[in-house]
Design a protein around this motif. Structure first.
Motif, PDB file in Angstrom:
ATOM      1  N   ILE A 168      85.998  17.642 123.452  1.00 28.72           N
ATOM      2  CA  ILE A 168      86.299  19.037 123.112  1.00 28.72           C
ATOM      3  C   ILE A 168      85.705  19.447 121.778  1.00 28.72           C
ATOM      4  O   ILE A 168      85.467  20.625 121.525  1.00 28.72           O
ATOM      5  N   GLY A 169      85.445  18.474 120.883  1.00 34.87           N
ATOM      6  CA  GLY A 169      84.867  18.790 119.579  1.00 34.87           C
ATOM      7  C   GLY A 169      85.861  19.466 118.651  1.00 34.87           C
ATOM      8  O   GLY A 169      87.022  19.700 118.998  1.00 34.87           O
ATOM      9  N   GLU A 170      85.392  19.818 117.465  1.00 33.33           N
ATOM     10  CA  GLU A 170      86.264  20.433 116.470  1.00 33.33           C
ATOM     11  C   GLU A 170      86.659  21.860 116.839  1.00 33.33           C
ATOM     12  O   GLU A 170      87.612  22.407 116.280  1.00 33.33           O
ATOM     13  N   GLY A 171      85.945  22.475 117.775  1.00 34.92           N
ATOM     14  CA  GLY A 171      86.267  23.833 118.190  1.00 34.92           C
ATOM     15  C   GLY A 171      87.310  23.908 119.287  1.00 34.92           C
ATOM     16  O   GLY A 171      87.750  25.001 119.653  1.00 34.92           O
ATOM     17  N   GLY A 172      87.723  22.761 119.820  1.00 32.09           N
ATOM     18  CA  GLY A 172      88.737  22.745 120.861  1.00 32.09           C
ATOM     19  C   GLY A 172      90.126  22.521 120.283  1.00 32.09           C
ATOM     20  O   GLY A 172      90.335  22.608 119.063  1.00 32.09           O
ATOM     21  N   GLU A 173      91.065  22.228 121.151  1.00 34.18           N
ATOM     22  CA  GLU A 173      92.437  21.947 120.717  1.00 34.18           C
ATOM     23  C   GLU A 173      93.054  20.938 121.670  1.00 34.18           C
ATOM     24  O   GLU A 173      93.015  21.103 122.878  1.00 34.18           O
ATOM     25  N   LEU A 174      93.596  19.865 121.101  1.00 33.54           N
ATOM     26  CA  LEU A 174      94.288  18.845 121.883  1.00 33.54           C
ATOM     27  C   LEU A 174      95.670  18.625 121.284  1.00 33.54           C
ATOM     28  O   LEU A 174      95.795  18.297 120.106  1.00 33.54           O
ATOM     29  N   ILE A 175      96.684  18.840 122.099  1.00 34.98           N
ATOM     30  CA  ILE A 175      98.045  18.497 121.702  1.00 34.98           C
ATOM     31  C   ILE A 175      98.480  17.319 122.567  1.00 34.98           C
ATOM     32  O   ILE A 175      98.504  17.416 123.801  1.00 34.98           O
ATOM     33  N   SER A 176      98.777  16.204 121.922  1.00 37.14           N
ATOM     34  CA  SER A 176      99.187  14.987 122.618  1.00 37.14           C
ATOM     35  C   SER A 176     100.692  14.808 122.473  1.00 37.14           C
ATOM     36  O   SER A 176     101.225  14.827 121.359  1.00 37.14           O
ATOM     37  N   ILE A 177     101.367  14.632 123.589  1.00 39.29           N
ATOM     38  CA  ILE A 177     102.826  14.535 123.609  1.00 39.29           C
ATOM     39  C   ILE A 177     103.226  13.111 123.999  1.00 39.29           C
ATOM     40  O   ILE A 177     102.768  12.588 125.028  1.00 39.29           O
ATOM     41  N   GLU A 178     104.048  12.492 123.182  1.00 42.60           N
ATOM     42  CA  GLU A 178     104.492  11.117 123.408  1.00 42.60           C
ATOM     43  C   GLU A 178     106.001  11.027 123.234  1.00 42.60           C
ATOM     44  O   GLU A 178     106.542  11.515 122.251  1.00 42.60           O
ATOM     45  N   ARG A 179     106.678  10.394 124.176  1.00 42.30           N
ATOM     46  CA  ARG A 179     108.137  10.282 124.108  1.00 42.30           C
ATOM     47  C   ARG A 179     108.584   9.332 123.007  1.00 42.30           C
ATOM     48  O   ARG A 179     109.599   9.573 122.355  1.00 42.30           O
ATOM     49  N   ARG A 180     107.832   8.248 122.791  1.00 43.73           N
ATOM     50  CA  ARG A 180     108.246   7.224 121.833  1.00 43.73           C
ATOM     51  C   ARG A 180     107.568   7.439 120.488  1.00 43.73           C
ATOM     52  O   ARG A 180     106.330   7.472 120.393  1.00 43.73           O
ATOM     53  N   GLU A 181     108.350   7.535 119.447  1.00 44.83           N
ATOM     54  CA  GLU A 181     107.792   7.775 118.118  1.00 44.83           C
ATOM     55  C   GLU A 181     106.982   6.591 117.626  1.00 44.83           C
ATOM     56  O   GLU A 181     105.966   6.768 116.937  1.00 44.83           O
ATOM     57  N   ASP A 182     107.387   5.347 117.973  1.00 42.84           N
ATOM     58  CA  ASP A 182     106.618   4.183 117.529  1.00 42.84           C
ATOM     59  C   ASP A 182     105.245   4.148 118.180  1.00 42.84           C
ATOM     60  O   ASP A 182     104.248   3.797 117.540  1.00 42.84           O
ATOM     61  N   PHE A 183     105.150   4.545 119.463  1.00 42.78           N
ATOM     62  CA  PHE A 183     103.847   4.618 120.116  1.00 42.78           C
ATOM     63  C   PHE A 183     102.989   5.724 119.484  1.00 42.78           C
ATOM     64  O   PHE A 183     101.772   5.561 119.310  1.00 42.78           O
ATOM     65  N   ALA A 184     103.621   6.851 119.142  1.00 42.06           N
ATOM     66  CA  ALA A 184     102.884   7.946 118.506  1.00 42.06           C
ATOM     67  C   ALA A 184     102.306   7.505 117.169  1.00 42.06           C
ATOM     68  O   ALA A 184     101.178   7.861 116.811  1.00 42.06           O
ATOM     69  N   THR A 185     103.062   6.700 116.422  1.00 41.66           N
ATOM     70  CA  THR A 185     102.580   6.189 115.135  1.00 41.66           C
ATOM     71  C   THR A 185     101.363   5.294 115.320  1.00 41.66           C
ATOM     72  O   THR A 185     100.376   5.400 114.584  1.00 41.66           O
ATOM     73  N   ILE A 186     101.415   4.414 116.320  1.00 42.34           N
ATOM     74  CA  ILE A 186     100.285   3.531 116.613  1.00 42.34           C
ATOM     75  C   ILE A 186      99.065   4.339 117.036  1.00 42.34           C
ATOM     76  O   ILE A 186      97.940   4.093 116.581  1.00 42.34           O
ATOM     77  N   ALA A 187      99.281   5.326 117.901  1.00 38.56           N
ATOM     78  CA  ALA A 187      98.166   6.156 118.385  1.00 38.56           C
ATOM     79  C   ALA A 187      97.504   6.899 117.238  1.00 38.56           C
ATOM     80  O   ALA A 187      96.266   6.954 117.139  1.00 38.56           O
ATOM     81  N   LYS A 188      98.293   7.491 116.338  1.00 39.38           N
ATOM     82  CA  LYS A 188      97.725   8.252 115.218  1.00 39.38           C
ATOM     83  C   LYS A 188      96.900   7.350 114.315  1.00 39.38           C
ATOM     84  O   LYS A 188      95.810   7.737 113.864  1.00 39.38           O
ATOM     85  N   ALA A 189      97.385   6.126 114.059  1.00 35.38           N
ATOM     86  CA  ALA A 189      96.629   5.206 113.208  1.00 35.38           C
ATOM     87  C   ALA A 189      95.307   4.796 113.864  1.00 35.38           C
ATOM     88  O   ALA A 189      94.261   4.750 113.204  1.00 35.38           O
ATOM     89  N   ASN A 190      95.337   4.496 115.177  1.00 38.95           N
ATOM     90  CA  ASN A 190      94.113   4.106 115.878  1.00 38.95           C
ATOM     91  C   ASN A 190      93.086   5.235 115.895  1.00 38.95           C
ATOM     92  O   ASN A 190      91.893   5.021 115.640  1.00 38.95           O
ATOM     93  N   VAL A 191      93.535   6.448 116.185  1.00 37.88           N
ATOM     94  CA  VAL A 191      92.617   7.593 116.264  1.00 37.88           C
ATOM     95  C   VAL A 191      92.082   7.952 114.876  1.00 37.88           C
ATOM     96  O   VAL A 191      90.885   8.233 114.713  1.00 37.88           O
ATOM     97  N   ASP A 192      92.950   7.939 113.863  1.00 38.54           N
ATOM     98  CA  ASP A 192      92.505   8.238 112.497  1.00 38.54           C
ATOM     99  C   ASP A 192      91.468   7.223 112.024  1.00 38.54           C
ATOM    100  O   ASP A 192      90.508   7.568 111.328  1.00 38.54           O
ATOM    101  N   MET A 193      91.670   5.949 112.398  1.00 40.04           N
ATOM    102  CA  MET A 193      90.709   4.905 112.017  1.00 40.04           C
ATOM    103  C   MET A 193      89.340   5.178 112.634  1.00 40.04           C
ATOM    104  O   MET A 193      88.305   4.992 111.990  1.00 40.04           O
ATOM    105  N   TRP A 194      89.336   5.633 113.904  1.00 41.31           N
ATOM    106  CA  TRP A 194      88.056   5.860 114.586  1.00 41.31           C
ATOM    107  C   TRP A 194      87.295   7.032 113.978  1.00 41.31           C
ATOM    108  O   TRP A 194      86.096   6.949 113.743  1.00 41.31           O
ATOM    109  N   PHE A 195      87.987   8.135 113.709  1.00 40.94           N
ATOM    110  CA  PHE A 195      87.316   9.327 113.185  1.00 40.94           C
ATOM    111  C   PHE A 195      87.234   9.344 111.666  1.00 40.94           C
ATOM    112  O   PHE A 195      86.556  10.198 111.088  1.00 40.94           O
ATOM    113  N   GLY A 196      87.927   8.409 110.995  1.00 41.79           N
ATOM    114  CA  GLY A 196      87.863   8.353 109.537  1.00 41.79           C
ATOM    115  C   GLY A 196      88.838   9.281 108.851  1.00 41.79           C
ATOM    116  O   GLY A 196      88.967   9.272 107.634  1.00 41.79           O
TER     117      GLY A 196
END
Length: 333
Positions: A125-153
């Motif tokens: 989607i690029g920077e001009g799109g919008e992605l909202i990711s919904i996760e039931r478990r907060e611990d999984f959301a924390t792991i996902a955010k760290a992995n994605v932030d690491m990839w994009f810097g």
């Protein structure tokens, strides 16, 4: 640093590097100033790679040569720390293509897990799109955010993560305003109505499920609701080939069944789908009703492995260390 600048140039402290030994074995390391790589095939200091160009060949003390490259997204997803099971790259590619994830698209994703699919969606989607990711478990959301932030810097400007149930979060995100919805969860049939309410007319719903029982119930519920058309379900397998001179043959191992994919389009409100000319098979009569007798859809009942809390805590600690080493800025308050 993000975008293309992050994936070119000389190797820097905090970066992930993928090493390939003479046998084709892969090793992923994170460069540190005083780090040291050690394996049964050879060892060397990280400083021998820092400042070197991508595609460099480093010679270990034992004489073994290692090819050093930055990991591609598929390599990163398969090697990153994770709590929940990931959607494999072969399926991510199918989702991007068959769900028609285009630049600038507005996408809802539910069941973020470890963030593997989120990275593919954000790249599409690029920077001009919008992605909202919904996760039931907060611990999984924390792991996902760290992995994605690491990839994009850094935190991708088009990405937002919400913790909660899809059915509860989606109504506040707009009525018929989203181009695509992607679901990866145990009981996606429970989310069909809120998904329809979120999607624009003609929008695409894409669902990933692991078992035949989930596939059957989901598709039957779609047909029953009468809001979905162009329902398509399939699975994809991946097999590499050995190519060496005249010795050309399929490899003995392959990535076979990982999950089923379902795509469907939405009808406009108040419109009925065209009537099909073929009669349903006799065996299909009353078939979908059997699913109503199942009260609890749990991972154990579907043969899925449960994720131990101890493992999730370990993965979270490991990711926190990696993020600190890479110097990634955390944007969550």
């Amino acid at each position: 640093m993000s975008g293309r600048a992050r994936h070119v140039g000389e190797f820097k402290v905090g970066e992930l590097v993928q090493l390939t030994d003479p046998k084709g074995r892969l090793h992923t390391i994170q460069l540190t100033e005083k780090g040291f790589f050690n394996s049964s095939r050879g060892s060397f200091a990280h400083s021998e790679l820092i400042g070197k160009p991508e595609g460099y060949v480093v010679t270990a003390r034992e004489g073994t040569e290692f090819l050093a490259l930055r990991p591609l997204l598929k390599d990163y997803v398969l090697s990153m720390p994770r709590g929940a099971t990931i959607i494999y790259p072969k399926d991510c590619g199918q989702i991007i293509q068959y769900a028609d994830i285009f630049p600038g698209a507005r996408v809802l994703e539910a069941g973020v897990g470890s963030g593997g699919l989120s990275m593919s969606l954000l790249s599409a989607i690029g920077e001009g799109g919008e992605l909202i990711s919904i996760e039931r478990r907060e611990d999984f959301a924390t792991i996902a955010k760290a992995n994605v932030d690491m990839w994009f810097g850094q935190r991708h400007p088009a990405w937002q993560v919400e913790v909660g149930d899809f059915q509860e979060v989606v109504p506040a995100l707009g009525h018929h305003q989203w181009d695509r919805v992607v679901l990866d969860m145990l009981a996606p049939w429970e989310c069909l109505f809120p998904a329809y309410e979120a999607l624009v007319s003609g929008g695409v719903l894409c669902i990933y499920v692991a078992t035949v029982t989930q596939l059957s119930r989901t598709v039957e519920e779609m047909k029953k609701q009468g809001r979905w058309v162009a329902i398509h379900s399939w699975e994809a397998s991946e097999r590499e080939w050995h190519v060496e001179g005249l010795a050309v043959r399929p490899e003995h191992s392959m990535v076979g069944h990982t999950g089923f994919l379902i795509t469907a389009r939405t009808l406009a409100e108040g419109v009925s789908a065209p009537r099909k000319g073929l009669r349903p098979a006799p065996s299909a009569k009353g078939h979908s009703g059997q699913w109503d007798k199942v009260q609890n859809w749990e991972p154990q009942e579907l043969g899925e492995r449960t994720i131990a809390a101890k493992k999730v805590r370990k993965v979270t600690r490991d990711l926190k260390r990696r993020v600190d080493l890479a110097g990634v800025e955390e944007t969550d308050e």
